[in-house]
Design a protein around this motif. Sequence first.
Motif, PDB file in Angstrom:
ATOM      1  N   THR A 178      14.744  49.408  77.664  1.00 50.06           N
ATOM      2  CA  THR A 178      13.780  49.973  76.715  1.00 50.06           C
ATOM      3  C   THR A 178      12.551  49.083  76.597  1.00 50.06           C
ATOM      4  O   THR A 178      11.403  49.549  76.632  1.00 50.06           O
ATOM      5  CB  THR A 178      14.431  50.153  75.334  1.00 50.06           C
ATOM      6  N   PHE A 179      12.773  47.770  76.446  1.00 48.68           N
ATOM      7  CA  PHE A 179      11.650  46.841  76.323  1.00 48.68           C
ATOM      8  C   PHE A 179      10.833  46.769  77.610  1.00 48.68           C
ATOM      9  O   PHE A 179       9.597  46.725  77.579  1.00 48.68           O
ATOM     10  CB  PHE A 179      12.163  45.452  75.942  1.00 48.68           C
ATOM     11  N   ASN A 180      11.498  46.751  78.750  1.00 49.05           N
ATOM     12  CA  ASN A 180      10.766  46.710  80.024  1.00 49.05           C
ATOM     13  C   ASN A 180       9.901  47.951  80.217  1.00 49.05           C
ATOM     14  O   ASN A 180       8.764  47.871  80.717  1.00 49.05           O
ATOM     15  CB  ASN A 180      11.736  46.566  81.192  1.00 49.05           C
ATOM     16  N   ALA A 181      10.449  49.111  79.826  1.00 47.18           N
ATOM     17  CA  ALA A 181       9.663  50.342  79.930  1.00 47.18           C
ATOM     18  C   ALA A 181       8.442  50.275  79.011  1.00 47.18           C
ATOM     19  O   ALA A 181       7.336  50.720  79.375  1.00 47.18           O
ATOM     20  CB  ALA A 181      10.522  51.553  79.581  1.00 47.18           C
ATOM     21  N   ALA A 228      13.897  38.612  68.694  1.00 45.70           N
ATOM     22  CA  ALA A 228      14.496  39.040  67.426  1.00 45.70           C
ATOM     23  C   ALA A 228      15.691  39.957  67.655  1.00 45.70           C
ATOM     24  O   ALA A 228      16.652  39.953  66.866  1.00 45.70           O
ATOM     25  CB  ALA A 228      13.444  39.735  66.566  1.00 45.70           C
ATOM     26  N   ALA A 229      15.644  40.746  68.718  1.00 50.21           N
ATOM     27  CA  ALA A 229      16.747  41.658  69.034  1.00 50.21           C
ATOM     28  C   ALA A 229      17.788  40.991  69.920  1.00 50.21           C
ATOM     29  O   ALA A 229      18.726  41.671  70.372  1.00 50.21           O
ATOM     30  CB  ALA A 229      16.208  42.911  69.722  1.00 50.21           C
ATOM     31  N   VAL A 230      17.632  39.710  70.188  1.00 51.73           N
ATOM     32  CA  VAL A 230      18.557  38.949  71.049  1.00 51.73           C
ATOM     33  C   VAL A 230      18.678  39.626  72.415  1.00 51.73           C
ATOM     34  O   VAL A 230      19.778  39.856  72.941  1.00 51.73           O
ATOM     35  CB  VAL A 230      19.943  38.787  70.388  1.00 51.73           C
ATOM     36  N   VAL A 231      17.528  39.977  72.975  1.00 53.20           N
ATOM     37  CA  VAL A 231      17.466  40.558  74.316  1.00 53.20           C
ATOM     38  C   VAL A 231      16.693  39.581  75.185  1.00 53.20           C
ATOM     39  O   VAL A 231      15.513  39.303  74.917  1.00 53.20           O
ATOM     40  CB  VAL A 231      16.783  41.939  74.310  1.00 53.20           C
ATOM     41  N   ALA A 232      17.321  39.021  76.201  1.00 49.70           N
ATOM     42  CA  ALA A 232      16.685  38.012  77.047  1.00 49.70           C
ATOM     43  C   ALA A 232      15.820  38.679  78.104  1.00 49.70           C
ATOM     44  O   ALA A 232      16.287  39.594  78.803  1.00 49.70           O
ATOM     45  CB  ALA A 232      17.741  37.130  77.705  1.00 49.70           C
ATOM     46  N   PRO A 233      14.560  38.239  78.258  1.00 46.12           N
ATOM     47  CA  PRO A 233      13.714  38.800  79.331  1.00 46.12           C
ATOM     48  C   PRO A 233      14.310  38.503  80.696  1.00 46.12           C
ATOM     49  O   PRO A 233      14.877  37.426  80.926  1.00 46.12           O
ATOM     50  CB  PRO A 233      12.374  38.072  79.145  1.00 46.12           C
ATOM     51  N   ASP A 234      14.206  39.438  81.592  1.00 45.85           N
ATOM     52  CA  ASP A 234      14.719  39.243  82.939  1.00 45.85           C
ATOM     53  C   ASP A 234      13.556  39.135  83.928  1.00 45.85           C
ATOM     54  O   ASP A 234      12.391  39.017  83.546  1.00 45.85           O
ATOM     55  CB  ASP A 234      15.683  40.368  83.328  1.00 45.85           C
ATOM     56  N   VAL A 235      13.887  39.174  85.214  1.00 43.12           N
ATOM     57  CA  VAL A 235      12.858  39.040  86.254  1.00 43.12           C
ATOM     58  C   VAL A 235      11.857  40.191  86.169  1.00 43.12           C
ATOM     59  O   VAL A 235      10.645  40.001  86.358  1.00 43.12           O
ATOM     60  CB  VAL A 235      13.522  38.980  87.646  1.00 43.12           C
ATOM     61  N   LEU A 295       7.593  40.082  73.517  1.00 44.49           N
ATOM     62  CA  LEU A 295       8.605  39.043  73.739  1.00 44.49           C
ATOM     63  C   LEU A 295       9.188  38.562  72.412  1.00 44.49           C
ATOM     64  O   LEU A 295      10.364  38.196  72.336  1.00 44.49           O
ATOM     65  CB  LEU A 295       7.984  37.874  74.501  1.00 44.49           C
ATOM     66  N   ASP A 296       8.363  38.560  71.353  1.00 50.69           N
ATOM     67  CA  ASP A 296       8.883  38.179  70.036  1.00 50.69           C
ATOM     68  C   ASP A 296       9.922  39.174  69.550  1.00 50.69           C
ATOM     69  O   ASP A 296      10.952  38.797  68.971  1.00 50.69           O
ATOM     70  CB  ASP A 296       7.728  38.076  69.033  1.00 50.69           C
ATOM     71  N   ASP A 297       9.667  40.455  69.769  1.00 48.52           N
ATOM     72  CA  ASP A 297      10.634  41.475  69.366  1.00 48.52           C
ATOM     73  C   ASP A 297      11.919  41.379  70.180  1.00 48.52           C
ATOM     74  O   ASP A 297      13.020  41.640  69.662  1.00 48.52           O
ATOM     75  CB  ASP A 297      10.022  42.869  69.525  1.00 48.52           C
ATOM     76  N   MET A 298      11.777  40.994  71.452  1.00 45.06           N
ATOM     77  CA  MET A 298      12.966  40.842  72.276  1.00 45.06           C
ATOM     78  C   MET A 298      13.818  39.674  71.776  1.00 45.06           C
ATOM     79  O   MET A 298      15.068  39.778  71.722  1.00 45.06           O
ATOM     80  CB  MET A 298      12.571  40.617  73.733  1.00 45.06           C
TER      81      MET A 298
END
Length: 598
Positions: A70-73, A96-103, A91-94
């Motif tokens: 969802t975040f990548n989209a 906060a949602a404990v979602v780690a950015p990927d490649v 990235l701040d929202d990610m």
Amino acid sequence: GIRRIHDRCGCMAGSAGGQPQAASPGAPPSRELRRITAEIGSHGKCRDWRGSLALLRQAQLRSLNPNIFTFNASITALQRGQQPALAASLLDDMRAAVVAPDVVTRSTLITGCARAQRWEEAVHHFAELTLRHLRADVVVFNATINACERGAQWPRAVRLFAEMALAHISPDVISCNATVSACGQGQEWMRALQVLHGARSLSVTPNAVTYGAAASACERASHWAHSVALLADMQFWALRPDIVVYGAVIRACEQAALWRQALALLSAVGAAGCQPDGVAIAAAVGACGAAGEWQQAVATLTDAQRQGIRLGPSTFNAAAGALERSDLWAAAVHLLEGMVNLAVLGDTITYNIAISAWQKGHDWPQTLRLLDGLRGANLEASVVTYAAAIGACGRGQQWPTALQLLSCMRHDAVHPNVVTYNTTIAVFEQSGRWTIALELVREMKQQALEPDSVTFNAAAACCGDRWRHAAELLADMLRRSLRPSPLTYDGVVRACVRGSEAHRAIVFLRDAAAARGGLHAGAEDTEALGLAEAVGPCGRLGLLPSSQGHQFGVAALAGRSRAQQDLALPLLPRISSPSVRSAALWGATLVLRRCWRR
């Protein structure tokens, strides 16, 4: 985070106009999240980044727990909508949602930073991959190299290209193209050629884009021979050059004033099945103009118009500039005026050439009208514009207007350079405003501009009978290790003569002789030719060429009184001697001898 972004954009969630629809009551959250994620992607493809943000906010408000997809989209939608700052803020929202950015997250952010020319952020995102122990792929490397290329950071681009091999990642042609282009923008043409020629050893086949970037690198560095060699290399590898490659090579020929080669390459474009564009035509016309071949420049322009090729102002500027430099100012003005009928809008260079042409036409009011027209066209006047306009005022002996233009430069935040000051100082030679000329020299020094020989020559010519000021200018010139020219001594001698300082005039003439160096002893005609070379612009007194300024100064000196004429007596024995070494002193003493005999 995302709520603040959404509120700042003024988006409202709703069902109309492509806005998010309410979830069906019985739909499972995971299925609803997949639906919203798909809709975010659809909005992103349409570059509707506001709609994507609204959908993401809906997922957050309904506690659907947006995941990495969802975040990548959403980040992709923001990048396509050219909103790199908002994309980075997700990235701040990610977190906060404990979602780690990927490649994919970092790669998308890097691509957006490259488009926005924010290379520092792109490098930061690339570094985060290493810190998070994420393996960058060729797409990430290419995006980062591209960001460095757009940010004119060729060392970082080359370093990243080398790191690909260390990371056991095979570069592709996109990697090579971006690296070669980055080296070209950094004037590193040799590195660009190294990457090009080393590509095949990395199992990468260069294409026309690679060669075009390399040819552009050589063209920026004025290495036309290497640009031409790249064309031969493409033929060896059975690659078909496109108009970009031809254009770069023709531009390289333009910088070297190789007009024959430029025209031959322009003919080769049509023979290769390519359509010449305005850039290639402008470069070919410019090559003819740089070589002084204004006939060829105009003929090339006319031929391109006959073929129906759409031409920009640069082509007309190149042809008009060739005419103007050949003193065909009226033809240059006629050519530029014809741009209006062709619906070609002129740029600042167009106005610069027109102003310079009217300067040669001694029409200073027209230059001022053109300067007003430039401002009316919302174009910014350059230092060249003002220098040409000031020069036109000088020819019209309009020194107050010249000073006003110099003041307008400062008001328009256009910083005068040495040429501008030199042109302005020369305006005051005829008006005798020596105080203003000397003040301009002092102003140059205050502006950390280094006066050159032209500055001192023009200022000395303005001194009139103020011989002390002229002598001080000469002394300042020598302190700056500048070599005085005959014009320098000419201005100083005139000032001494007008100030009734006869003996000083003779001293400065002797200094001019010593500074210039001697002539070889020989026949009178040999020494006469040497005199002409020594003193520059020549007149004629009897049978001997001499400087017009020296004629005026010394003749006036010798005609004042018998006591002043006697100053020439110690110099007379040297006239008939073969040891005469200075043409300027010899000519001056000959004038004195002729006047003394009378």
